[in-house]
Enzyme design. Sequence first.
Site, PDB file in Angstrom:
ATOM      1  N   SER A 329       0.837  -1.343   0.034  1.00  0.00           N
ATOM      2  CA  SER A 329       0.068  -0.035   0.124  1.00  0.00           C
ATOM      3  C   SER A 329       1.020   1.340   0.036  1.00  0.00           C
ATOM      4  CB  SER A 329      -0.948  -0.088   1.292  1.00  0.00           C
ATOM      5  OG  SER A 329      -2.073  -1.009   1.178  1.00  0.00           O
ATOM      6  N   ASP A 353     -16.311   1.991  -2.338  1.00  0.00           N
ATOM      7  CA  ASP A 353     -15.447   0.810  -2.042  1.00  0.00           C
ATOM      8  C   ASP A 353     -16.502  -0.287  -1.157  1.00  0.00           C
ATOM      9  OD1 ASP A 353     -13.798  -1.109  -0.842  1.00  0.00           O
ATOM     10  OD2 ASP A 353     -12.302   0.390  -0.099  1.00  0.00           O
TER      11      ASP A 353
END
Length: 655
Positions: A329, A353
Amino acid sequence: MTEIRNVAADLARFKRRVVVIGLVVLFAFSLLGARLFYLQVVRHEDLAEQAESNRTAIVPVVPNRGLILDRNGIVLASNYSAYTLEITPSKVGDVEETIESLTQVLEVSPRDRRRFKRLREDSRSFDSIPIRTRLSDEEVARFAAQRYRFPGVEIKARLFRNYPHAELASHVLGYIGRINQREKTAMEDWAEEDQANYKGTDYIGKLGIEQSYEKTLHGQTGVEQMETSAGGRAVRRLASHPATPGNTVMLSLDIKLQKLVEDMFGDRRGALVAIDPRTGEVLAFVSKPTFDPNLFVEGIDTESWQALTESLDKPLLNRALRGTYPPGSTYKPFMALAALQTGKRGPNVVVNDPGYFNFGGHRFGSPEGNIGGVDMRRSIQLSSNIYYYSLANEMGVDLIHDFMKPMGFGQITGIDLGGEVRGVLPSTEWKRNAYKRPEQKKWYAGETISLGIGQGYNAFTMLQLAQATAIVADGGLKHKPHLVLATRNTVSGQVVPLPQPPAENLGYTAANVAVVREGLTSVVTSGTARGVFAGAGYQAAGKTGTAQAVTQAQNTKYNAKALEEHQRDHALFMAFAPATDPKIALAVVVENAGWGAGAAAPIARRVFDYWLMDQYPSEVDMAAIRVGKATAPIGKPRVASEVAWPAAASAATAP
C-alpha cells in the site's frame, strides 16, 4: 751412427713457429682488447646500471589507506600496523614441512593454516602469503633468532584495516581483502600509471565505499632505493620517495542514527533508507542482519564464511540496495499522483468501496471491508484497495510504467555504491522480454489490477522507495541519492565537496502534490499510523503498507500463525517530516513482520524524533520496538546528543 741435422732449416722452422704463436697471441690480445673496449666504452652505461641494480633494490612503499568518516567526523574505518609472518612458496622446498617446523617456534593455529591454504589457492607461487598475523614483539624476536632455519619465510610490517564499530554500517562501508588472481588479471588492463601505483599493494576494496572509492582511499605508492648485499639483504637506504596517504572520505551518514536504527531492528530482517529530500544526502542506510567486516581483512576462515553464506538470514545481502520487495500500500500515494498528473482521475472523484472489486470473473478482495465512498485523499488515508484496483484498470500497465519510471521505480538510482539492482517495474515490453513461452509473454488485463496496490510483478528496493518518497516531499524535484559528501586531502587538509548533478524537475503541479501530501498527512493524524505518531512534536506524512512474501491461494484468508515465519507478510512504511517543510524522508521494510503500522512505522517515528527533536528512545521503548510491540514512545525519551556512545567511537574520533 752420427745424425746429420740441417741447422739452418731447423732455425727457419723455429722462427716460423714463433711468428705463428706470436700472431696467435697478438690476435688473442686484440680480441681481449676489443672486448674490454666494448665493455668499458660501448656498454659502459648499461653495465654500470646493471651493476648498480645488483647492488641496489627499488622497494615500493605502500601508502596508508585513507580514513572513512561519518558526517560528524566519527571514524568508521582506520588503519593499524602489525607484524606478519609470511611464506613465499616458490622459495620453500616443502611448504607443509616448513609450517610444521614453524610450530616449534611460534603458535600456528588450525585457523591460520586454513586461511593460508585458501590464500595460497588464490595467489601465485612467488607471492608472499601470511601464515600468522599480529605477531607480538616477543614472537618477532623468537623467530628472528631462528630465521636461518627458514629460507623463504620472513617477518613483515604491514598495515591492517580496522572497522572500530564492527558490524555497524557494514553494508555501507564494505571491506578490504587480499587481491586475488582474478583481480590481478583485471589490473593488467588498467592504465600504466594506475598499475604502477599498485605495486606492492596486497589489499583492495571489495565491497561498499571501500570498493567504490578505492583509488581515492588507496593513496600514492612511494619508493625506497636500498643497497643490498650479495645475498639480497638490505644494507642501507640510499634514497626514498615517501608514499602519500589516501584521502579521507566523508560520508553523509549519521552513524549514531545508523546505530539507533540497527538496534531497533533487533534480530529481525529488513532495510531502511533515510534521505534528506532537499539534497539527496543519505542519512541512514540500514540492512539487517549485518556482518563484521573485520573478518575479511586478514582473509576470512572457512567456518566464518560458511556461517555467513549458509545462514537463512543472508547477512551478506545488502537488502537496502539489492533486496526487492512488493511495495504494498505504500505504492498508493504514487498511483494517486499518477492519476492526477495524467488526468485519469481528479482528487474529488468519489469511488464506492464495497470491499471487493470484480474483474474478468475474478473477485479482488480488500481486508478493510466495506468503507463506502472515498475520494483521493480518503483513499490514501483509509488505504482503499478498491479505489486503486479500479484506478490501475483505468490507467493500464504501460501508463503506470511510464509515470513511475522517472520516479526511479525499477531503475538504477546511481547511488555511489556498487551492485545496485534494478528490480521490476512491469510493462508489456518487460513481460515480452522476461519470459520465453508465447503464452507467458502476453500481458493479461487482470494482471494490471493488483499493480494498483503495489502487488503483482512490482518489486522495488527500499532505496528506490525512499527516493520516490523524497521526490514527493520536495515537490517533484529528483535528487541523486549519494553517500559521500566530500574528500579531504591527507597532506594539505583541503576538503573538496563531491559535485552532484542538479536536481531534475519532474514537472508535477503543486496542486497535485498537495493533494497527495494531504492524504499522507491524514494517514498520520487519523489513519493507520495515528497511534504511532500520537504526541509527536512535528507533523509527519506517511503511508503504511503490507506486502505478500508468498502468493496466497485464491479465496484463502491470510493467517499468519498458519504460515512459516519466512512466508508471512512484510511490513512497510514510507514517510517524510515535517509535512510542510520536509527535512527527512525514508522507506523501511521489516521482513515477515506483518502489518506496517505495527512493525515498520514505530521505527520511522523514532528516526524522526532523533533527527528533528534530538530524542532517543528510552530503554523500555527500545525493548518494545525490537520485538515489534511498540506504538507511540513509552518512557521518558533521552536527549540524543547526550546518549553514551560506544568506547570504540570515542577512541577513534577523527582529529
